[in-house]
Design a protein around this motif. Structure first.
Motif, PDB file in Angstrom:
ATOM      1  N   VAL A  54       0.848  -1.195   0.000  1.00 18.91           N
ATOM      2  CA  VAL A  54       0.000   0.000   0.000  1.00 18.91           C
ATOM      3  C   VAL A  54       0.883   1.245   0.000  1.00 18.91           C
ATOM      4  N   CYS A  55       1.931   1.217   0.822  1.00 16.19           N
ATOM      5  CA  CYS A  55       2.885   2.340   0.825  1.00 16.19           C
ATOM      6  C   CYS A  55       3.489   2.547  -0.554  1.00 16.19           C
ATOM      7  N   ALA A  56       3.864   1.463  -1.195  1.00 15.75           N
ATOM      8  CA  ALA A  56       4.447   1.558  -2.535  1.00 15.75           C
ATOM      9  C   ALA A  56       3.444   2.155  -3.513  1.00 15.75           C
ATOM     10  N   ALA A  57       2.186   1.746  -3.396  1.00 15.86           N
ATOM     11  CA  ALA A  57       1.163   2.263  -4.313  1.00 15.86           C
ATOM     12  C   ALA A  57       0.951   3.755  -4.123  1.00 15.86           C
ATOM     13  N   VAL A  58       0.832   4.195  -2.887  1.00 14.98           N
ATOM     14  CA  VAL A  58       0.555   5.618  -2.686  1.00 14.98           C
ATOM     15  C   VAL A  58       1.763   6.487  -3.023  1.00 14.98           C
ATOM     16  N   GLY A  75       4.166   4.714   6.878  1.00 14.66           N
ATOM     17  CA  GLY A  75       3.668   3.357   6.840  1.00 14.66           C
ATOM     18  C   GLY A  75       4.429   2.495   7.829  1.00 14.66           C
ATOM     19  N   PHE A  76       3.699   1.620   8.487  1.00 13.46           N
ATOM     20  CA  PHE A  76       4.279   0.651   9.408  1.00 13.46           C
ATOM     21  C   PHE A  76       4.148  -0.718   8.763  1.00 13.46           C
ATOM     22  N   VAL A  77       5.283  -1.363   8.492  1.00 17.39           N
ATOM     23  CA  VAL A  77       5.249  -2.728   7.987  1.00 17.39           C
ATOM     24  C   VAL A  77       5.564  -3.617   9.182  1.00 17.39           C
ATOM     25  N   THR A  78       4.525  -4.280   9.671  1.00 20.39           N
ATOM     26  CA  THR A  78       4.635  -5.078  10.895  1.00 20.39           C
ATOM     27  C   THR A  78       4.298  -6.522  10.551  1.00 20.39           C
ATOM     28  N   TYR A  79       5.228  -7.143   9.873  1.00 25.77           N
ATOM     29  CA  TYR A  79       5.005  -8.493   9.358  1.00 25.77           C
ATOM     30  C   TYR A  79       4.981  -9.534  10.474  1.00 25.77           C
ATOM     31  N   SER A  80       5.844  -9.374  11.449  1.00 26.11           N
ATOM     32  CA  SER A  80       5.897 -10.338  12.549  1.00 26.11           C
ATOM     33  C   SER A  80       5.006  -9.876  13.704  1.00 26.11           C
ATOM     34  N   ASN A  81       4.641 -10.829  14.558  1.00 31.11           N
ATOM     35  CA  ASN A  81       3.887 -10.467  15.753  1.00 31.11           C
ATOM     36  C   ASN A  81       4.697  -9.526  16.643  1.00 31.11           C
ATOM     37  N   GLU A  82       6.008  -9.771  16.722  1.00 30.08           N
ATOM     38  CA  GLU A  82       6.866  -8.917  17.540  1.00 30.08           C
ATOM     39  C   GLU A  82       6.815  -7.475  17.041  1.00 30.08           C
ATOM     40  N   ALA A  83       6.818  -7.284  15.727  1.00 29.06           N
ATOM     41  CA  ALA A  83       6.752  -5.931  15.169  1.00 29.06           C
ATOM     42  C   ALA A  83       5.408  -5.281  15.487  1.00 29.06           C
TER      43      ALA A  83
END
Length: 165
Positions: free
Chosen positions: A34-38, A51-59
């Motif tokens: 989404v960040c890339a698109a905008v 933008g927050f990319v929170t792929y892992s649960n820890e993130a």
């Protein structure tokens, strides 16, 4: 990135710019798409905050303040988790509008309760209640992620942003 995604991102930008509002995103399964698109849209710095990319649960916990208890009770792919991702994105940004996505893009990782293609979305305007929905998106990993980006962007427009300045 498809022309449809770029067109929709541009429409989101026009709607946000009309209000002088900013957007923030909290993404998991889309990994920043989404960040890339905008940011493909010239002038997006006028309406895209971060933008927050929170792929892992820890993130999700560290960056957005998602409760480990929520993750344990409901899983990362849940409207409860997405709701907390929205709250974190609002708390850690200046955005007026936030969106959050968490899902199972595949090809592995699905279960009987949450098959591949299950994606939870959330949208929220600052000062208003969150809106969360879950969809089962068809296709392979690429198709699920592209459909998730489209659904996320459309959801911003569906918030019914007021027209004009």
């Amino acid at each position: 990135m498809s022309p449809e995604v770029i067109s929709l991102a541009a429409q989101v930008g026009i709607a946000l710019q009309a209000q002088r509002w900013q957007l923030a995103t909290a993404e998991s399964c889309t990994g920043g798409l989404v960040c890339a698109a905008v940011t493909e849209i010239a002038g997006s710095s006028g309406w895209f905050d971060r933008g927050f990319v929170t792929y892992s649960n820890e993130a999700k916990v560290e960056m957005l303040g998602v409760s480990p208890l929520t993750l344990h009770a409901h899983g990362a792919v849940s409207e409860e988790t997405v709701r907390e991702m929205l709250a974190g994105a609002l708390a850690k940004s200046v955005a007026h509008v936030v969106l959050a996505i968490s899902g199972i893009a595949g090809p592995a990782g699905g279960t009987a309760e949450k098959p591949v293609g299950t994606v939870c979305f959330g949208w929220q305007r600052r000062g208003y209640p969150a809106q969360c929905l879950t969809f089962l998106l068809p296709g392979d990993r690429v198709a699920v992620r592209e459909a998730a980006v489209l659904r996320a962007l459309q959801g911003v427009l569906d918030l019914g942003l007021p027209a004009g300045g």
